[in-house]
Write a protein that holds these residues in place. Structure first.
Motif, short mmCIF file in Angstrom:
data_model
loop_
_atom_site.label_atom_id
_atom_site.label_comp_id
_atom_site.label_asym_id
_atom_site.label_seq_id
_atom_site.Cartn_x
_atom_site.Cartn_y
_atom_site.Cartn_z
N ALA A 65 12.14 -20.72 25.90
CA ALA A 65 12.66 -19.50 25.28
C ALA A 65 11.53 -18.50 25.08
CB ALA A 65 13.29 -19.83 23.93
N HIS A 66 11.88 -17.22 25.10
CA HIS A 66 10.87 -16.18 24.87
C HIS A 66 10.51 -16.14 23.37
CE1 HIS A 66 8.61 -12.54 25.31
NE2 HIS A 66 9.50 -11.76 24.72
N HIS A 67 11.51 -16.05 22.52
CA HIS A 67 11.24 -15.95 21.07
C HIS A 67 11.06 -17.34 20.46
CE1 HIS A 67 13.55 -11.93 21.31
NE2 HIS A 67 12.26 -11.69 21.29
N PRO A 68 9.97 -17.55 19.72
CA PRO A 68 9.76 -18.85 19.07
C PRO A 68 10.78 -19.02 17.92
CG PRO A 68 7.72 -17.54 19.08
CD PRO A 68 8.84 -16.62 19.47
N ILE A 100 7.40 -18.96 24.91
CA ILE A 100 6.40 -18.21 25.67
C ILE A 100 6.63 -16.74 25.30
CG2 ILE A 100 7.96 -18.36 27.70
CD1 ILE A 100 5.41 -18.31 29.45
N HIS A 101 5.93 -16.25 24.33
CA HIS A 101 6.31 -15.01 23.67
C HIS A 101 5.35 -13.86 23.97
CE1 HIS A 101 7.45 -12.87 19.67
NE2 HIS A 101 8.18 -12.44 20.66
N THR A 102 4.49 -13.48 22.99
CA THR A 102 3.66 -12.28 23.22
C THR A 102 2.65 -12.51 24.35
OG1 THR A 102 2.28 -12.94 21.34
CG2 THR A 102 3.92 -11.24 20.94
N GLY A 287 9.25 -4.04 26.01
CA GLY A 287 10.34 -4.88 25.54
C GLY A 287 10.15 -5.19 24.06
N GLY A 288 11.25 -5.24 23.30
CA GLY A 288 11.16 -5.56 21.88
C GLY A 288 10.62 -4.38 21.10
N ALA A 289 10.01 -4.68 19.96
CA ALA A 289 9.55 -3.63 19.04
C ALA A 289 8.25 -3.01 19.55
CB ALA A 289 9.35 -4.22 17.65
N GLY A 328 17.70 -1.34 22.26
CA GLY A 328 18.09 -2.61 21.63
C GLY A 328 17.13 -3.72 22.04
N HIS A 329 16.79 -4.56 21.08
CA HIS A 329 15.79 -5.60 21.32
C HIS A 329 16.28 -6.61 22.37
CE1 HIS A 329 12.28 -7.82 19.29
NE2 HIS A 329 12.60 -8.51 20.36
N TYR A 330 17.50 -7.10 22.14
CA TYR A 330 18.08 -8.08 23.06
C TYR A 330 18.19 -7.49 24.47
CZ TYR A 330 21.68 -11.32 24.89
OH TYR A 330 22.40 -12.21 25.63
N SER A 332 16.58 -5.10 25.82
CA SER A 332 15.30 -4.81 26.48
C SER A 332 14.66 -6.08 27.05
CB SER A 332 14.34 -4.11 25.52
OG SER A 332 13.88 -5.01 24.53
N GLU A 333 15.01 -7.23 26.47
CA GLU A 333 14.30 -8.45 26.88
C GLU A 333 15.18 -9.51 27.52
OE1 GLU A 333 12.33 -9.58 23.19
OE2 GLU A 333 10.54 -8.53 23.85
N ILE A 334 16.46 -9.22 27.66
CA ILE A 334 17.37 -10.27 28.12
C ILE A 334 17.03 -10.74 29.54
CG2 ILE A 334 19.17 -8.61 28.84
CD1 ILE A 334 19.61 -12.24 27.54
ZN LIG Z 1 11.42 -9.83 21.49
#
Ligand SMILES: [Zn+2]
Length: 366
Positions: A65-68, A100-102, A287-289, A328-330, A332-334
């Motif tokens: 997943a991208h977000h922990p 696997i995030h930032t 992507g995201g904030a 939108g966060h979702y 932008s990163e989906i």
């Molecule tokens: Zn994000």
């Protein structure tokens, strides 16, 4: 060939080194035993209870997943909130969770490159390159061993600058030393001053690979004691950083651009600043904030900045200098889940790979 979860992790760690994540982040194996064989992988943006259910149903034992799911740490595991329930369900059912995030945000082939590709941006470049993650290794080597040692340090990850590999700078000179009685010199004799023609070679390397590169240098070097120095550099690393900027093939007027954005990013709605009645050519994305990159987007002359999680007062900060678009966060990163699945399928063609069908977006529009 049977792969273990640790094999998947080490592959992903090479693509998006954990050293490139933000200090507040938690990109790593969050639950599970890295020594378990991989039965299959489910790629998702978020890891929720529903995603773990889906993994169980599919018979896979790794969620990438991208977000922990665990971000701030856990002091107890009782199932009192969705984070704890997700982790408990994963552990009970032997499903590992890897985030696997930032680190994936910050590499040049990561989340923002995927957005740039969706928008067909040309010449995409990192918008805010990071500093302080490069080092320089200088070492001294006899001429006849030069290629062997350089080959070893290149192999370990040194000498890459943009699209150029095997980069070094070399000068010839004279090394001097006097071996002691206990030494075992490659050339020269105990107690006798030696003068050896040597090459001084310098290479650049990612700081997180320092140990690996130094050890490769020592292993391939003929001398008992290798003279070298390793220095941290202040340079920006153009390959690592936040956001991206690129150009549309031809300028679009703003309304056309907004339609294009909706179509390419599969959006229902875009929140944006007032139209400036100017064409859009240069586009910054994050992507995201990503509002922290507004200044960089302006500095680089972006006509539009596409990001998410923009607050009311932050829209004012655009100051009419660009069109700020919150998609939108979702949203932008989906496409990150597709990116993950594509990267994994190239390296592990025989592992069952799935994209989650769970819509994890916690927000809806009407
Ligand atoms: Zn994000």
């Amino acid at each position: 060939m049977e792969y273990k979860i640790r094999d998947i992790i080490s592959f992903l760690d090479q693509l998006a080194p954990p050293a490139y994540q933000e200090s507040y982040d938690n990109a790593q194996l969050i639950a599970g035993d890295p020594n378990q064989p991989v039965k299959g992988i489910l790629c998702s943006l978020d890891c929720t209870e529903e995603v773990i259910d889906e993994a169980i149903q599919l018979g896979v034992n790794l969620v990438v997943a991208h977000h922990p799911i665990v971000f701030k740490g856990l002091k107890s595991l009782t199932g009192k909130n969705y984070v704890e329930r997700t982790v408990i369900k994963a552990i009970k059912n032997d499903v590992a969770i890897f985030a696997i995030h930032t680190n994936l945000d910050h590499v040049s082939n990561g989340v923002n490159k995927r957005i740039a590709d969706r928008l067909s941006l040309l010449n995409p470049k990192i918008l805010q390159p990071k500093k302080g993650n490069l080092s320089k290794l200088t070492f001294f080597v006899p001429e006849d061993s030069k290629n062997q040692v350089l080959g070893a340090v290149y192999q370990a990850g040194a000498g890459q600058i943009g699209e150029y590999k095997d980069c070094s700078f070399q000068v010839n000179g004279m090394g001097t030393f006097t071996p002691s009685d206990a030494a075992n010199p490659y050339s020269g004799k105990a107690g006798v001053p030696s003068y050896e023609p040597e090459v001084r070679a310098e290479v650049i390397l990612p700081k997180y690979l320092s140990q690996k590169v130094v050890s490769a240098m020592k292993k391939s070097h003929p001398y008992e004691e290798v003279a070298f120095y390793l220095q941290d550099l202040e340079n920006e690393n153009q390959e690592v950083g936040a956001g991206m900027i690129g150009e549309l093939e031809s300028p679009m007027d703003e309304l056309d651009f907004l339609d294009y954005l909706k179509e390419r990013m599969n959006l229902q709605v875009v929140r944006h600043t007032a139209l400036r009645w100017k064409p859009i050519k240069k586009v910054a994305v994050c992507g995201g904030a990503g509002i922290f990159l507004l200044g960089d987007a302006k500095r680089h002359g972006a006509d539009a900045f596409v990001t998410a999680d923009v607050k009311y007062h932050e829209f004012f900060d655009a100051e009419g200098q660009l069109m700020l678009c919150d998609i939108g966060h979702y949203e932008s990163e989906i496409f990150t889940k597709e990116l993950l699945s594509e990267l994994l399928s190239q390296n592990f063609p025989n592992i069952a790979l799935y994209l989650t069908k769970v819509v994890t977006n916690p927000t809806s529009y009407r």
